[in-house]
Design a protein around this motif. Structure first.
Motif, PDB file in Angstrom:
ATOM      1  N   GLY A  41      50.253  32.088  42.116  1.00  0.00           N
ATOM      2  CA  GLY A  41      50.064  32.138  40.663  1.00  0.00           C
ATOM      3  C   GLY A  41      48.692  32.647  40.240  1.00  0.00           C
ATOM      4  O   GLY A  41      48.520  33.097  39.118  1.00  0.00           O
ATOM      5  N   GLY A 136      36.525  27.368  32.490  1.00  0.00           N
ATOM      6  CA  GLY A 136      37.513  27.760  33.495  1.00  0.00           C
ATOM      7  C   GLY A 136      37.740  26.650  34.506  1.00  0.00           C
ATOM      8  O   GLY A 136      38.874  26.373  34.896  1.00  0.00           O
ATOM      9  N   LYS A 143      45.385  22.560  34.868  1.00  0.00           N
ATOM     10  CA  LYS A 143      46.567  23.243  35.415  1.00  0.00           C
ATOM     11  C   LYS A 143      47.012  22.631  36.733  1.00  0.00           C
ATOM     12  O   LYS A 143      48.200  22.466  36.976  1.00  0.00           O
TER      13      LYS A 143
HETATM   14  C1  LIG Z   1      38.892  30.218  35.929  1.00  0.00           C
HETATM   15  C2  LIG Z   1      39.739  31.250  35.236  1.00  0.00           C
HETATM   16  C3  LIG Z   1      40.805  30.849  34.449  1.00  0.00           C
HETATM   17  C4  LIG Z   1      41.586  31.797  33.794  1.00  0.00           C
HETATM   18  N1  LIG Z   1      42.638  31.364  33.010  1.00  0.00           N
HETATM   19  C5  LIG Z   1      43.337  32.279  32.311  1.00  0.00           C
HETATM   20  C6  LIG Z   1      44.403  31.865  31.440  1.00  0.00           C
HETATM   21  O1  LIG Z   1      44.711  30.675  31.327  1.00  0.00           O
HETATM   22  N2  LIG Z   1      45.066  32.809  30.751  1.00  0.00           N
HETATM   23  C7  LIG Z   1      44.760  34.145  30.870  1.00  0.00           C
HETATM   24  O2  LIG Z   1      45.373  34.982  30.210  1.00  0.00           O
HETATM   25  N3  LIG Z   1      43.787  34.564  31.715  1.00  0.00           N
HETATM   26  C8  LIG Z   1      43.075  33.666  32.413  1.00  0.00           C
HETATM   27  N4  LIG Z   1      42.066  34.090  33.226  1.00  0.00           N
HETATM   28  C9  LIG Z   1      41.887  35.528  33.424  1.00  0.00           C
HETATM   29  C10 LIG Z   1      42.852  35.823  34.571  1.00  0.00           C
HETATM   30  O3  LIG Z   1      42.195  35.572  35.785  1.00  0.00           O
HETATM   31  C11 LIG Z   1      43.411  37.157  34.724  1.00  0.00           C
HETATM   32  O4  LIG Z   1      43.568  37.951  33.662  1.00  0.00           O
HETATM   33  C12 LIG Z   1      44.599  37.252  35.687  1.00  0.00           C
HETATM   34  O5  LIG Z   1      44.858  36.050  36.343  1.00  0.00           O
HETATM   35  C13 LIG Z   1      44.227  38.316  36.671  1.00  0.00           C
HETATM   36  O6  LIG Z   1      45.149  38.388  37.696  1.00  0.00           O
HETATM   37  P1  LIG Z   1      44.719  38.859  39.136  1.00  0.00           P
HETATM   38  O7  LIG Z   1      45.953  38.937  39.928  1.00  0.00           O
HETATM   39  O8  LIG Z   1      43.844  40.044  39.055  1.00  0.00           O
HETATM   40  O9  LIG Z   1      43.782  37.685  39.711  1.00  0.00           O
HETATM   41  P2  LIG Z   1      43.998  36.133  39.850  1.00  0.00           P
HETATM   42  O10 LIG Z   1      45.106  35.642  39.041  1.00  0.00           O
HETATM   43  O11 LIG Z   1      42.660  35.530  39.631  1.00  0.00           O
HETATM   44  O12 LIG Z   1      44.378  35.942  41.391  1.00  0.00           O
HETATM   45  C14 LIG Z   1      43.431  36.099  42.404  1.00  0.00           C
HETATM   46  C15 LIG Z   1      43.832  35.253  43.585  1.00  0.00           C
HETATM   47  O13 LIG Z   1      43.011  35.616  44.687  1.00  0.00           O
HETATM   48  C16 LIG Z   1      42.763  34.463  45.438  1.00  0.00           C
HETATM   49  N5  LIG Z   1      41.546  34.668  46.221  1.00  0.00           N
HETATM   50  C17 LIG Z   1      40.328  35.070  45.805  1.00  0.00           C
HETATM   51  N6  LIG Z   1      39.475  35.160  46.838  1.00  0.00           N
HETATM   52  C18 LIG Z   1      40.163  34.789  47.934  1.00  0.00           C
HETATM   53  C19 LIG Z   1      39.820  34.656  49.326  1.00  0.00           C
HETATM   54  N7  LIG Z   1      38.606  34.953  49.783  1.00  0.00           N
HETATM   55  N8  LIG Z   1      40.774  34.234  50.179  1.00  0.00           N
HETATM   56  C20 LIG Z   1      42.019  33.953  49.737  1.00  0.00           C
HETATM   57  N9  LIG Z   1      42.403  34.052  48.453  1.00  0.00           N
HETATM   58  C21 LIG Z   1      41.481  34.475  47.565  1.00  0.00           C
HETATM   59  C22 LIG Z   1      42.609  33.363  44.401  1.00  0.00           C
HETATM   60  O14 LIG Z   1      42.875  32.090  44.964  1.00  0.00           O
HETATM   61  C23 LIG Z   1      43.636  33.765  43.371  1.00  0.00           C
HETATM   62  O15 LIG Z   1      44.849  33.099  43.549  1.00  0.00           O
HETATM   63  C24 LIG Z   1      41.287  33.166  33.929  1.00  0.00           C
HETATM   64  C25 LIG Z   1      40.210  33.566  34.739  1.00  0.00           C
HETATM   65  C26 LIG Z   1      39.447  32.621  35.383  1.00  0.00           C
HETATM   66  C27 LIG Z   1      38.293  33.083  36.246  1.00  0.00           C
END
Ligand SMILES: Cc1cc2nc3c(=O)[nH]c(=O)nc-3n(C[C@H](O)[C@H](O)[C@H](O)COP(=O)(O)OP(=O)(O)OC[C@H]3O[C@@H](n4cnc5c(N)ncnc54)[C@H](O)[C@@H]3O)c2cc1C
Length: 458
Positions: A41, A136, A143
């Motif tokens: 997620g 965050g 969550k």
């Molecule tokens: C704390 C936080 C809360 C947020 N909450 C919201 C929200 O409620 N609603 C919203 O619209 N946007 C939210 N955002 C913005 C949101 O992150 C993004 O827009 C969206 O989730 C981006 O998706 P993504 O797939 O790029 O990254 P993400 O969803 O962040 O997924 C990245 C994944 O990479 C994994 N990861 C990172 N480094 C490592 C590693 N070294 N080894 C293994 N796994 C790793 C993490 O565990 C994570 O599951 C939030 C951002 C942050 C930082």
């Protein structure tokens, strides 16, 4: 140590990683997704497969949407490994991770980095006191385990996540004492030139307006244009102080939640020595990628917020585009097939990103909240203040990497994740040069802490 080969390793099971992995598996590739969390997620959909219905409802429809993504992952042929902390990715596509105390290495033909975003540091006086957290981090507790402060909280800063948490807290019945917003009238003025494009992204804008409206109708004290923020307290937070139009305000509270936006998590792309640029709108470093998300390191792709902040829906599309880029590299698709499949995705991406310039301009964090006064702690792990950093510059320190040898700045367990941007900007200002000239920490593995025992065990 276990060692095996796969077609593609995806690091991160958020919107970008899952969409990319599922698309790659549909093309017949053998894909492994690694994520340090205990369930898929990413940030926005954190804990979606484990959350009870009541929590999903409280967190809102955008959160519940993550269920579709998790289902797609579960019904695909992708091998998903939870609790896998990746600590090294090499330019030769070797991915090393720690899982249940054991080391594993996968040799891949291509790697997709989908490690998302991190919160921007908010270094103000008192930000390291107990009782102060980032919004965050507070949302992660809500969550993943339904935990929330029992005492009235003060939310301070700017950006969509701050208001979203306020809205989620209202639904969860968490008392909010005040919303202290740093957004000023001149921010609206700066953002107005992007308003037309933002209006074309009306559903996003409407969502934001609804969040603000519900906070207003709950009659939460709302201050705008707040400046000179500081947390007061000796052993723990006692109050948040600030000024509005020159008038001093003080709100007694034992819980302050700070937020001023998110920035790309560039630890892996930096450790690979890929090219990065300073994004003048988002005020952060982003990796330089081509239109499929490929770095200047052949076969390593970046998708989602890790390549520049675009939000969850854009991240999902970028994951699919990166999958097409990888498929051509691995000779699963021809250039023409890729171009055909990418057309609709590119249109969707453009539409998902339409709101971005408006948000970036409106919620650009203030210099005073990014480049702190001398007595404010910058590197929390090694306890280095902004004043000490400026002292290093006076002695000839030119950038973050020299700051390590001058005073261990950035050498603690977080490996500069928390302080990196602040260190760059403090040094740049002190030297009177651009952040881009100062650069960032030279990141080296292990990206995640790993004990000597774990390393030696294998
Ligand atoms: C704390 C936080 C809360 C947020 N909450 C919201 C929200 O409620 N609603 C919203 O619209 N946007 C939210 N955002 C913005 C949101 O992150 C993004 O827009 C969206 O989730 C981006 O998706 P993504 O797939 O790029 O990254 P993400 O969803 O962040 O997924 C990245 C994944 O990479 C994994 N990861 C990172 N480094 C490592 C590693 N070294 N080894 C293994 N796994 C790793 C993490 O565990 C994570 O599951 C939030 C951002 C942050 C930082």
């Amino acid at each position: 140590m276990s060692h095996s080969s796969v077609d593609v390793v995806v690091v991160g099971a958020g919107a970008a990683g899952i969409s990319g992995a599922v698309a790659l598996a549909e093309l017949g590739l053998h894909v492994v997704v690694l994520d340090e969390q205990g369930s898929p997620g990413g940030q926005i959909y954190r804990g979606i497969t484990l959350a009870p219905l009541s929590r999903r409802d409280m967190l809102g429809p955008d959160y519940a949407h993550g269920n579709e993504l998790a289902q797609a992952l579960a019904s695909s042929s992708v091998r998903y490994e939870k609790g896998a902390a990746v600590w090294q990715v090499t330019r030769e596509h070797e991915v090393s991770y720690l899982r249940e105390g054991r080391l594993h290495t996968l040799q891949a033909k291509a790697v997709l980095l989908a490690t998302g975003a991190m919160e921007r540091p908010f270094p103000i006086p008192g930000w390291t006191l107990p009782g102060v957290m980032s919004a965050g981090a507070a949302q992660i507790l809500l969550k993943s385990s339904g935990l929330a402060p029992s005492e009235p909280v003060v939310l301070a800063g700017c950006g969509p996540l701050l208001y979203l948490l306020g809205w989620q807290y209202l639904r969860a019945g968490v008392p909010i004492k005040a919303l202290v917003d740093t957004t000023r009238p001149d921010d609206y003025w700066r953002a107005r030139r992007h308003l037309f494009a933002a209006l074309r992204a009306w559903p996003y804008l409407r969502k934001g307006l609804e969040l603000m409206r519900s906070l207003r109708s709950a009659r939460i004290a709302h201050f705008t244009g707040a400046e000179q923020l500081a947390v007061e307290g000796d052993e723990a937070a006692r109050a948040l102080t600030f000024t509005v139009a020159g008038k001093a305000e003080r709100i007694a509270t034992r819980c302050v939640l700070l937020h001023q936006g998110v920035v790309p998590n560039i630890q892996f792309s930096q450790s690979l020595r890929a090219r990065h640029h300073w994004d003048v709108d988002q005020l952060c470093f982003s990796p330089v990628v081509d239109s499929w998300g490929e770095l200047d390191v052949a076969g390593v792709f970046v998708a989602g917020d890790g390549a520049g902040i675009g939000g969850a829906q854009a991240a999902a599309v970028q994951g699919q585009l990166a999958a097409l880029g990888i498929a051509v590299r691995l000779e699963k698709l021809s250039d023409a097939q890729r171009a055909f499949r990418a057309e609709a995705l590119r249109a969707r991406l453009a539409s998902n990103l339409r709101i971005r310039p408006f948000l970036d301009a409106l919620y650009q964090p203030k210099e005073a909240n990014r480049i702190p006064a001398d007595d404010v702690m910058v590197c929390r792990c090694e306890e280095v203040t902004a004043g000490e950093l400026r002292g290093f510059v006076a002695l000839g320190c030119t950038g973050p990497n020299q700051a390590k040898s001058f005073g261990r700045c950035g050498m603690g367990p977080c490996q500069g994740r928390m302080c990196g941007l602040t260190v760059t900007e403090v040094i740049a200002k002190a030297r009177g040069v651009s952040a881009s000239e100062v650069g960032y920490y030279r990141i080296r593995p292990p990206i995640k802490p790993i004990t000597l025992g774990e390393l030696a065990g294998d």
